[in-house]
Write a protein that holds these residues in place. Structure first.
Motif, PDB file in Angstrom:
ATOM      1  N   MET A 242       0.777  -1.258  -0.020  1.00 50.50           N
ATOM      2  CA  MET A 242      -0.220   0.449   0.252  1.00 50.50           C
ATOM      3  C   MET A 242       1.010   1.675   0.182  1.00 50.50           C
ATOM      4  O   MET A 242       0.629   2.604  -0.246  1.00 50.50           O
ATOM      5  N   ARG A 243       1.770   1.520   0.751  1.00 47.99           N
ATOM      6  CA  ARG A 243       2.627   2.199   0.828  1.00 47.99           C
ATOM      7  C   ARG A 243       3.368   2.734  -0.461  1.00 47.99           C
ATOM      8  O   ARG A 243       3.352   3.775  -0.873  1.00 47.99           O
ATOM      9  N   ARG A 244       3.681   1.685  -1.442  1.00 48.11           N
ATOM     10  CA  ARG A 244       3.892   1.967  -2.520  1.00 48.11           C
ATOM     11  C   ARG A 244       3.366   2.256  -3.806  1.00 48.11           C
ATOM     12  O   ARG A 244       3.544   3.685  -4.596  1.00 48.11           O
ATOM     13  N   ALA A 245       1.809   2.014  -3.501  1.00 48.21           N
ATOM     14  CA  ALA A 245       0.744   3.376  -3.822  1.00 48.21           C
ATOM     15  C   ALA A 245       0.629   4.597  -3.902  1.00 48.21           C
ATOM     16  O   ALA A 245      -0.538   5.173  -4.784  1.00 48.21           O
ATOM     17  N   LEU A 246       0.663   4.939  -2.542  1.00 49.72           N
ATOM     18  CA  LEU A 246       0.661   6.237  -2.348  1.00 49.72           C
ATOM     19  C   LEU A 246       0.977   7.574  -3.047  1.00 49.72           C
ATOM     20  O   LEU A 246       0.046   8.138  -3.483  1.00 49.72           O
ATOM     21  N   PRO A 247       1.775   7.179  -3.441  1.00 52.01           N
ATOM     22  CA  PRO A 247       2.186   7.921  -4.726  1.00 52.01           C
ATOM     23  C   PRO A 247       1.290   8.480  -5.948  1.00 52.01           C
ATOM     24  O   PRO A 247       1.528   9.371  -6.826  1.00 52.01           O
ATOM     25  N   LEU A 248       1.163   7.274  -6.121  1.00 46.92           N
ATOM     26  CA  LEU A 248       0.297   6.651  -7.582  1.00 46.92           C
ATOM     27  C   LEU A 248      -0.956   7.599  -6.913  1.00 46.92           C
ATOM     28  O   LEU A 248      -1.267   8.063  -7.803  1.00 46.92           O
ATOM     29  N   LEU A 249      -1.442   7.793  -6.399  1.00 43.51           N
ATOM     30  CA  LEU A 249      -2.414   8.032  -5.529  1.00 43.51           C
ATOM     31  C   LEU A 249      -3.066   9.925  -6.685  1.00 43.51           C
ATOM     32  O   LEU A 249      -4.159  10.135  -6.784  1.00 43.51           O
ATOM     33  N   ALA A 250      -2.140   9.987  -6.227  1.00 43.99           N
ATOM     34  CA  ALA A 250      -2.267  11.796  -7.089  1.00 43.99           C
ATOM     35  C   ALA A 250      -2.749  11.643  -8.596  1.00 43.99           C
ATOM     36  O   ALA A 250      -3.043  12.756  -8.712  1.00 43.99           O
ATOM     37  N   LEU A 251      -2.128  10.206  -9.234  1.00 43.00           N
ATOM     38  CA  LEU A 251      -1.915  10.672 -10.525  1.00 43.00           C
ATOM     39  C   LEU A 251      -3.115   9.979 -10.543  1.00 43.00           C
ATOM     40  O   LEU A 251      -3.932  10.282 -11.851  1.00 43.00           O
ATOM     41  N   LEU A 252      -4.580   9.317 -10.347  1.00 44.36           N
ATOM     42  CA  LEU A 252      -5.452   8.530 -10.260  1.00 44.36           C
ATOM     43  C   LEU A 252      -6.603   9.127  -9.855  1.00 44.36           C
ATOM     44  O   LEU A 252      -6.996   8.271  -8.863  1.00 44.36           O
ATOM     45  N   PRO A 253      -6.908   9.607  -9.602  1.00 46.40           N
ATOM     46  CA  PRO A 253      -8.274  10.370  -8.821  1.00 46.40           C
ATOM     47  C   PRO A 253      -9.205   9.836  -9.632  1.00 46.40           C
ATOM     48  O   PRO A 253      -9.462   9.603 -10.631  1.00 46.40           O
TER      49      PRO A 253
ATOM     50  N   VAL B  64       9.177   4.829  -5.093  1.00 52.92           N
ATOM     51  CA  VAL B  64       9.576   2.989  -6.043  1.00 52.92           C
ATOM     52  C   VAL B  64       8.372   2.024  -6.515  1.00 52.92           C
ATOM     53  O   VAL B  64       7.285   1.907  -5.944  1.00 52.92           O
ATOM     54  N   PRO B  65       8.844   1.562  -7.230  1.00 54.40           N
ATOM     55  CA  PRO B  65       8.159   1.098  -8.213  1.00 54.40           C
ATOM     56  C   PRO B  65       7.631  -0.135  -7.692  1.00 54.40           C
ATOM     57  O   PRO B  65       8.405  -1.135  -6.988  1.00 54.40           O
ATOM     58  N   THR B  66       5.741  -0.520  -7.703  1.00 56.48           N
ATOM     59  CA  THR B  66       5.795  -2.248  -7.259  1.00 56.48           C
ATOM     60  C   THR B  66       6.513  -3.443  -7.738  1.00 56.48           C
ATOM     61  O   THR B  66       7.212  -4.156  -6.880  1.00 56.48           O
ATOM     62  N   ARG B  67       6.831  -3.282  -8.985  1.00 57.69           N
ATOM     63  CA  ARG B  67       8.025  -4.357  -9.669  1.00 57.69           C
ATOM     64  C   ARG B  67       8.905  -3.595 -10.715  1.00 57.69           C
ATOM     65  O   ARG B  67       8.477  -2.683 -11.635  1.00 57.69           O
ATOM     66  N   SER B  68       9.789  -4.793 -11.093  1.00 58.44           N
ATOM     67  CA  SER B  68      10.670  -4.176 -12.358  1.00 58.44           C
ATOM     68  C   SER B  68      11.494  -5.282 -13.179  1.00 58.44           C
ATOM     69  O   SER B  68      11.052  -6.668 -12.753  1.00 58.44           O
ATOM     70  N   TYR B  69      11.365  -5.494 -14.545  1.00 57.73           N
ATOM     71  CA  TYR B  69      11.933  -6.451 -15.195  1.00 57.73           C
ATOM     72  C   TYR B  69      12.307  -5.981 -16.700  1.00 57.73           C
ATOM     73  O   TYR B  69      11.696  -5.207 -17.179  1.00 57.73           O
ATOM     74  N   GLU B  70      13.652  -6.270 -16.998  1.00 56.09           N
ATOM     75  CA  GLU B  70      14.895  -5.999 -17.421  1.00 56.09           C
ATOM     76  C   GLU B  70      14.762  -7.071 -18.614  1.00 56.09           C
ATOM     77  O   GLU B  70      14.750  -8.300 -18.238  1.00 56.09           O
ATOM     78  N   THR B  71      15.077  -7.511 -20.369  1.00 54.88           N
ATOM     79  CA  THR B  71      14.937  -7.524 -21.397  1.00 54.88           C
ATOM     80  C   THR B  71      15.099  -6.869 -22.190  1.00 54.88           C
ATOM     81  O   THR B  71      14.807  -6.462 -22.370  1.00 54.88           O
ATOM     82  N   GLY B  72      16.007  -7.724 -23.345  1.00 52.07           N
ATOM     83  CA  GLY B  72      16.413  -7.077 -24.431  1.00 52.07           C
ATOM     84  C   GLY B  72      16.684  -5.253 -24.309  1.00 52.07           C
ATOM     85  O   GLY B  72      16.334  -4.875 -25.191  1.00 52.07           O
ATOM     86  N   GLY B  73      17.435  -5.004 -23.397  1.00 58.57           N
ATOM     87  CA  GLY B  73      18.548  -4.064 -23.472  1.00 58.57           C
ATOM     88  C   GLY B  73      16.604  -2.928 -22.738  1.00 58.57           C
ATOM     89  O   GLY B  73      16.733  -1.935 -23.068  1.00 58.57           O
ATOM     90  N   GLN B  74      15.215  -3.573 -22.567  1.00 56.07           N
ATOM     91  CA  GLN B  74      14.121  -2.483 -22.480  1.00 56.07           C
ATOM     92  C   GLN B  74      13.829  -2.627 -20.736  1.00 56.07           C
ATOM     93  O   GLN B  74      14.264  -4.348 -20.235  1.00 56.07           O
TER      94      GLN B  74
END
Length: 119
Positions: free
Chosen positions: A1-12, A43-53
């Motif tokens: 839930m802490r990770r989602a708090l910054p996103l709350l400002a984006l999603l009214p 900090v994002p909930t998750r991250s993933y790297e593949t093919g230089g992206q």
């Protein structure tokens, strides 16, 4: 839930949204560095790297109130036909919005969002 708090400002809530759309707000992050993105959204909930992206995903989970309505129906009896019922109480429903940013060479190249909670 802490990770989602910054996103709350984006999603009214959609019903209360006044101003730029979610697309307009997210577009401002395209071209920014990963550091700028994480500094702004956290900090994002998750991250993933593949093919230089690299992909950074942010999640928001919340519960919204769904107003009750009239429930009832017809009934019969010795005195004729009538209706029974009343108003139901407020129900609560979970909603979710996932926003994934794609980064190339350390900069946000694109984004995608999905979920019924994205407004």
């Amino acid at each position: 839930m802490r990770r989602a708090l910054p996103l709350l400002a984006l999603l009214p809530l959609a019903a209360c949204a006044v101003g730029p759309s979610l697309d307009e707000r997210l577009t401002t992050y395209v071209g920014r560095t990963e550091l700028e993105l994480v500094s702004t959204l956290g900090v994002p909930t998750r991250s993933y790297e593949t093919g230089g992206q690299k992909f950074l995903q942010y999640e928001e989970n919340r519960t919204v109130a769904v107003p009750g309505g009239f429930v009832g129906g017809p009934w019969g009896g010795p005195w004729g036909r009538g209706y029974y019922g009343g108003f139901s109480t407020t129900a609560y429903a979970p909603v979710q919005c996932d926003v994934t940013f794609a980064l190339r060479e350390g900069r946000v190249a694109s984004y995608i969002y999905r979920g019924q909670g994205c407004a």
